[in-house]
Design a protein around this motif. Structure first.
Motif, PDB file in Angstrom:
ATOM      1  N   GLY A  40       0.788  -1.220   0.000  1.00 12.29           N
ATOM      2  CA  GLY A  40       0.000   0.000   0.000  1.00 12.29           C
ATOM      3  C   GLY A  40       0.821   1.272   0.000  1.00 12.29           C
ATOM      4  N   ARG A  41       2.141   1.159   0.027  1.00 17.82           N
ATOM      5  CA  ARG A  41       3.000   2.342   0.053  1.00 17.82           C
ATOM      6  C   ARG A  41       3.561   2.644  -1.336  1.00 17.82           C
ATOM      7  N   PRO A  42       3.853   3.922  -1.636  1.00 23.09           N
ATOM      8  CA  PRO A  42       4.598   4.240  -2.858  1.00 23.09           C
ATOM      9  C   PRO A  42       5.959   3.554  -2.794  1.00 23.09           C
ATOM     10  N   LEU A  43       6.510   3.215  -3.958  1.00 23.46           N
ATOM     11  CA  LEU A  43       7.751   2.449  -3.997  1.00 23.46           C
ATOM     12  C   LEU A  43       8.873   3.123  -3.217  1.00 23.46           C
ATOM     13  N   LEU A  44       9.043   4.434  -3.389  1.00 17.69           N
ATOM     14  CA  LEU A  44      10.125   5.135  -2.702  1.00 17.69           C
ATOM     15  C   LEU A  44       9.983   5.028  -1.191  1.00 17.69           C
ATOM     16  N   GLU A  45       8.778   5.157  -0.712  1.00 15.33           N
ATOM     17  CA  GLU A  45       8.525   5.049   0.723  1.00 15.33           C
ATOM     18  C   GLU A  45       8.734   3.618   1.209  1.00 15.33           C
ATOM     19  N   ALA A  46       8.456   2.655   0.331  1.00 12.65           N
ATOM     20  CA  ALA A  46       8.571   1.247   0.712  1.00 12.65           C
ATOM     21  C   ALA A  46      10.021   0.774   0.784  1.00 12.65           C
ATOM     22  N   ILE A  47      10.856   1.211  -0.173  1.00  7.21           N
ATOM     23  CA  ILE A  47      12.234   0.692  -0.230  1.00  7.21           C
ATOM     24  C   ILE A  47      13.270   1.677   0.294  1.00  7.21           C
ATOM     25  N   ASP A  49      15.050   3.978  -1.136  1.00  8.06           N
ATOM     26  CA  ASP A  49      16.260   4.147  -1.952  1.00  8.06           C
ATOM     27  C   ASP A  49      15.896   4.893  -3.233  1.00  8.06           C
ATOM     28  N   ASN A  50      16.390   6.113  -3.345  1.00  6.01           N
ATOM     29  CA  ASN A  50      16.043   6.979  -4.461  1.00  6.01           C
ATOM     30  C   ASN A  50      16.570   6.459  -5.800  1.00  6.01           C
ATOM     31  N   ASN A  51      17.792   5.903  -5.816  1.00  5.68           N
ATOM     32  CA  ASN A  51      18.382   5.426  -7.064  1.00  5.68           C
ATOM     33  C   ASN A  51      17.579   4.270  -7.661  1.00  5.68           C
ATOM     34  N   ILE A  52      17.190   3.319  -6.819  1.00  6.39           N
ATOM     35  CA  ILE A  52      16.400   2.185  -7.321  1.00  6.39           C
ATOM     36  C   ILE A  52      15.025   2.655  -7.778  1.00  6.39           C
ATOM     37  N   GLU A  53      14.436   3.564  -7.032  1.00  4.02           N
ATOM     38  CA  GLU A  53      13.111   4.078  -7.414  1.00  4.02           C
ATOM     39  C   GLU A  53      13.178   4.791  -8.759  1.00  4.02           C
ATOM     40  N   GLU A  54      14.235   5.575  -8.984  1.00  2.00           N
ATOM     41  CA  GLU A  54      14.403   6.265 -10.269  1.00  2.00           C
ATOM     42  C   GLU A  54      14.564   5.258 -11.409  1.00  2.00           C
ATOM     43  N   PHE A  55      15.374   4.220 -11.174  1.00  2.00           N
ATOM     44  CA  PHE A  55      15.578   3.180 -12.187  1.00  2.00           C
ATOM     45  C   PHE A  55      14.260   2.488 -12.530  1.00  2.00           C
ATOM     46  N   VAL A  56      13.486   2.136 -11.509  1.00  4.03           N
ATOM     47  CA  VAL A  56      12.201   1.452 -11.733  1.00  4.03           C
ATOM     48  C   VAL A  56      11.231   2.368 -12.474  1.00  4.03           C
ATOM     49  N   ARG A  69      20.089  -4.218 -13.258  1.00  2.00           N
ATOM     50  CA  ARG A  69      20.959  -3.108 -12.856  1.00  2.00           C
ATOM     51  C   ARG A  69      21.459  -3.360 -11.436  1.00  2.00           C
ATOM     52  N   GLU A  70      22.714  -3.050 -11.203  1.00  2.28           N
ATOM     53  CA  GLU A  70      23.335  -3.285  -9.899  1.00  2.28           C
ATOM     54  C   GLU A  70      23.307  -2.014  -9.062  1.00  2.28           C
ATOM     55  N   PHE A  71      22.936  -2.169  -7.780  1.00  2.00           N
ATOM     56  CA  PHE A  71      22.871  -1.038  -6.850  1.00  2.00           C
ATOM     57  C   PHE A  71      23.544  -1.411  -5.534  1.00  2.00           C
ATOM     58  N   SER A  72      24.260  -0.444  -4.961  1.00  3.80           N
ATOM     59  CA  SER A  72      24.875  -0.640  -3.644  1.00  3.80           C
ATOM     60  C   SER A  72      24.033   0.052  -2.595  1.00  3.80           C
ATOM     61  N   LEU A  73      23.669  -0.700  -1.567  1.00  8.94           N
ATOM     62  CA  LEU A  73      22.943  -0.148  -0.422  1.00  8.94           C
ATOM     63  C   LEU A  73      23.900  -0.121   0.760  1.00  8.94           C
ATOM     64  N   GLY A  74      24.440   1.037   1.063  1.00  7.86           N
ATOM     65  CA  GLY A  74      25.438   1.126   2.117  1.00  7.86           C
ATOM     66  C   GLY A  74      26.747   0.499   1.658  1.00  7.86           C
ATOM     67  N   PHE A 190      19.957   7.274 -15.855  1.00  9.37           N
ATOM     68  CA  PHE A 190      19.356   8.273 -14.984  1.00  9.37           C
ATOM     69  C   PHE A 190      19.214   9.614 -15.706  1.00  9.37           C
ATOM     70  N   ILE A 191      20.185   9.945 -16.565  1.00  8.51           N
ATOM     71  CA  ILE A 191      20.082  11.180 -17.362  1.00  8.51           C
ATOM     72  C   ILE A 191      18.904  11.065 -18.327  1.00  8.51           C
ATOM     73  N   SER A 192      18.787   9.886 -18.970  1.00  5.57           N
ATOM     74  CA  SER A 192      17.666   9.649 -19.878  1.00  5.57           C
ATOM     75  C   SER A 192      16.346   9.772 -19.132  1.00  5.57           C
ATOM     76  N   TYR A 193      16.323   9.268 -17.910  1.00  3.01           N
ATOM     77  CA  TYR A 193      15.100   9.347 -17.102  1.00  3.01           C
ATOM     78  C   TYR A 193      14.773  10.807 -16.775  1.00  3.01           C
ATOM     79  N   ALA A 194      15.796  11.601 -16.464  1.00  3.81           N
ATOM     80  CA  ALA A 194      15.566  13.009 -16.161  1.00  3.81           C
ATOM     81  C   ALA A 194      14.998  13.745 -17.371  1.00  3.81           C
ATOM     82  N   VAL A 195      15.543  13.446 -18.548  1.00  9.28           N
ATOM     83  CA  VAL A 195      15.036  14.045 -19.793  1.00  9.28           C
ATOM     84  C   VAL A 195      13.574  13.630 -20.013  1.00  9.28           C
ATOM     85  N   PHE A 196      13.290  12.351 -19.716  1.00  7.10           N
ATOM     86  CA  PHE A 196      11.913  11.854 -19.860  1.00  7.10           C
ATOM     87  C   PHE A 196      10.966  12.627 -18.967  1.00  7.10           C
TER      88      PHE A 196
END
Length: 199
Positions: A40-47, A49-56, A69-74, A190-196
């Motif tokens: 029931g939560r928005p993805l960003l609030e649920a996980i 992590d801003n980078n993963i949310e942007e990718f999704v 896509r590979e992401f480092s958490l901490g 991420f740049i492509s996503y920002a342009v989108f």
């Protein structure tokens, strides 16, 4: 969700607005969330992590999947994330924990680099000494042919060892470049996503 609850991969079901419809316990554990705390939560609030949310979000905007896509958490956790289209405009977000693989990969690359650098200096010195021995053995008359042959063989083995060290160092550089290239691809996405988003 009995089927996805039994696997060792994190799975999150998202609606069109990228709100979590359901998630298995593995997904909760990977993002250090309490059991059933994502639904029931928005993805960003649920996980969280801003980078993963942007990718999704960027992947959801495309007609075709973007792959993994590979992401480092901490410092210690590395996740592999992908998004797949499901029925009625919803999505499946799949997450795999590759922390141990990433740690071993880093150790291997660092070991290869350190070993190459540590061995290069003494091998270079040995190579120079063997060249001097070969030159001296040719000039001195009392040196036996057998000794000369052994010095030449030693020089050949040292040169071979030097070539192996150079190849090992080059392999470490290639692996390092490969990781940098993956990072560049992530930045490009991420740049492509920002342009989108600005359209």
């Amino acid at each position: 969700m009995p089927a996805i609850g039994a696997i060792d991969t994190g799975v999150i079901r998202l609606d069109r607005q990228l709100e979590v419809q359901s998630a298995n316990l593995v997904a909760h554990e990977l993002f250090d969330r309490p059991a059933h705390g994502m639904q029931g939560r928005p993805l960003l609030e649920a996980i969280l992590d801003n980078n993963i949310e942007e990718f999704v979000r960027f992947s959801a905007s495309l007609a075709q999947p973007t792959g993994w896509r590979e992401f480092s958490l901490g410092r210690k956790k590395t996740l592999l994330v992908s998004l797949f289209r499901a029925a009625e405009g919803s999505f499946w977000m799949v997450i795999r924990d590759i922390s141990e693989v990433a740690r071993l990969r880093k150790i291997r690359t660092e070991f290869a680099e350190n070993l190459s650098h540590e061995l290069r200096t003494p091998v270079t010195a040995m190579s120079l000494l063997s060249e001097l021995l070969v030159a001296d053995s040719g000039e001195l008359e009392h040196i036996s042919p057998k000794f000369r042959a052994r010095v030449v063989q030693m020089q050949a083995e040292i040169l071979h060892l030097g070539e192996l060290i150079t190849e090992l160092l080059e392999l470490a550089r290639i692996e390092s470049r490969s990781e940098e290239h993956t990072s560049e691809l992530q930045s490009h996405s991420f740049i492509s996503y920002a342009v989108f988003c600005l359209k």
